[in-house]
Write a protein that holds these residues in place. Sequence first.
Motif, PDB file in Angstrom:
ATOM      1  N   GLU A 273       0.971  -1.090  -0.019  1.00  0.00           N
ATOM      2  CA  GLU A 273      -0.126   0.005   0.186  1.00  0.00           C
ATOM      3  C   GLU A 273       0.743   1.253   0.178  1.00  0.00           C
ATOM      4  O   GLU A 273       0.354   2.419   0.332  1.00  0.00           O
ATOM      5  N   HIS A 274       2.239   1.188  -0.174  1.00  0.00           N
ATOM      6  CA  HIS A 274       2.983   2.419  -0.397  1.00  0.00           C
ATOM      7  C   HIS A 274       3.633   2.322  -1.628  1.00  0.00           C
ATOM      8  O   HIS A 274       4.413   1.207  -1.717  1.00  0.00           O
ATOM      9  N   ASP A 275       3.877   3.188  -2.425  1.00  0.00           N
ATOM     10  CA  ASP A 275       4.626   2.982  -3.685  1.00  0.00           C
ATOM     11  C   ASP A 275       6.046   3.081  -3.637  1.00  0.00           C
ATOM     12  O   ASP A 275       6.674   3.796  -2.277  1.00  0.00           O
ATOM     13  N   MET A 276       6.833   2.346  -3.958  1.00  0.00           N
ATOM     14  CA  MET A 276       8.012   1.919  -4.018  1.00  0.00           C
ATOM     15  C   MET A 276       9.005   1.791  -2.526  1.00  0.00           C
ATOM     16  O   MET A 276       9.801   2.326  -1.961  1.00  0.00           O
TER      17      MET A 276
ATOM     18  N   GLN B 206      10.307   0.218   0.428  1.00  0.00           N
ATOM     19  CA  GLN B 206      11.586  -0.367   0.572  1.00  0.00           C
ATOM     20  C   GLN B 206      11.677  -1.688   1.406  1.00  0.00           C
ATOM     21  O   GLN B 206      11.048  -1.617   2.453  1.00  0.00           O
TER      22      GLN B 206
ATOM     23  N   ALA C  94      12.591  -2.549  -4.029  1.00  0.00           N
ATOM     24  CA  ALA C  94      11.671  -1.514  -3.683  1.00  0.00           C
ATOM     25  C   ALA C  94      10.301  -2.004  -4.630  1.00  0.00           C
ATOM     26  O   ALA C  94      10.417  -2.297  -5.739  1.00  0.00           O
ATOM     27  N   PHE C  95       9.346  -2.266  -3.797  1.00  0.00           N
ATOM     28  CA  PHE C  95       8.116  -2.888  -4.313  1.00  0.00           C
ATOM     29  C   PHE C  95       7.116  -1.664  -4.772  1.00  0.00           C
ATOM     30  O   PHE C  95       6.743  -0.846  -3.966  1.00  0.00           O
ATOM     31  N   GLU C  96       6.348  -1.760  -5.974  1.00  0.00           N
ATOM     32  CA  GLU C  96       5.567  -0.648  -6.456  1.00  0.00           C
ATOM     33  C   GLU C  96       3.918  -0.762  -5.603  1.00  0.00           C
ATOM     34  O   GLU C  96       3.844  -1.828  -5.211  1.00  0.00           O
ATOM     35  N   LEU C  97       3.434   0.216  -5.824  1.00  0.00           N
ATOM     36  CA  LEU C  97       2.125   0.143  -5.008  1.00  0.00           C
ATOM     37  C   LEU C  97       1.385  -0.640  -5.526  1.00  0.00           C
ATOM     38  O   LEU C  97       1.579  -0.906  -6.822  1.00  0.00           O
TER      39      LEU C  97
ATOM     40  N   VAL D  52       1.681  -4.118  -5.503  1.00  0.00           N
ATOM     41  CA  VAL D  52       2.384  -5.559  -5.562  1.00  0.00           C
ATOM     42  C   VAL D  52       1.720  -6.509  -4.737  1.00  0.00           C
ATOM     43  O   VAL D  52       1.337  -5.887  -3.522  1.00  0.00           O
TER      44      VAL D  52
ATOM     45  N   TYR E 239       2.419  -0.560   6.120  1.00  0.00           N
ATOM     46  CA  TYR E 239       2.430  -0.121   4.500  1.00  0.00           C
ATOM     47  C   TYR E 239       1.926  -1.766   3.908  1.00  0.00           C
ATOM     48  O   TYR E 239       1.980  -1.577   2.437  1.00  0.00           O
TER      49      TYR E 239
END
Length: 173
Positions: free
Chosen positions: A111-114, A116, A130-133, A135, A162
Amino acid sequence: MRLSLFAWRPVAAALLIAASGLGQSVAQAAEQRGSSTNLPLPRYVSLKTAEGNVRRGPSLSHRIDWVFKRRDLPLQVTAEHGHWRRVQDRDGAGGWVHYALLSGVRTVLVEHDMLQVHSRPDERSPVIAAFELGVIARLGDCDAVWCNISSGGYRGWAPKKYLWGVAPDELRD
């Protein structure tokens, strides 16, 4: 003005009554179990298939309101009726799904873009990815603040706040 020991008795009794009432409601909420599985409600599961019909009620005769179209999507089970589970997604949208479409394999939605992802449950540890919003990641161990997640061949620790699909107070090992 000082109150004597005897003046505090009604206040102490009122506090004990209030606390015991609160304790009962918390205990009752914690003891809520599904009528079919005896598993806790609410609880998290994931969508086993690439498509899952979401119905208005718990039977094939009920109308399909929409279709979930994302394998491994985390869902929250809020009720049970026979072979049917009432589920909802992160946005609160949901309905009744046949249990055969659900898996006990735990996943979470980032639930949080990029976001970590760290090598250890410590914000000072090295960042692995870093996972994208949006995923979807497989859920592993969780402590009070961090969860071990994996997706796309990367595995590491991310702050629980997140992630959707894990309760804030949930511990996993």
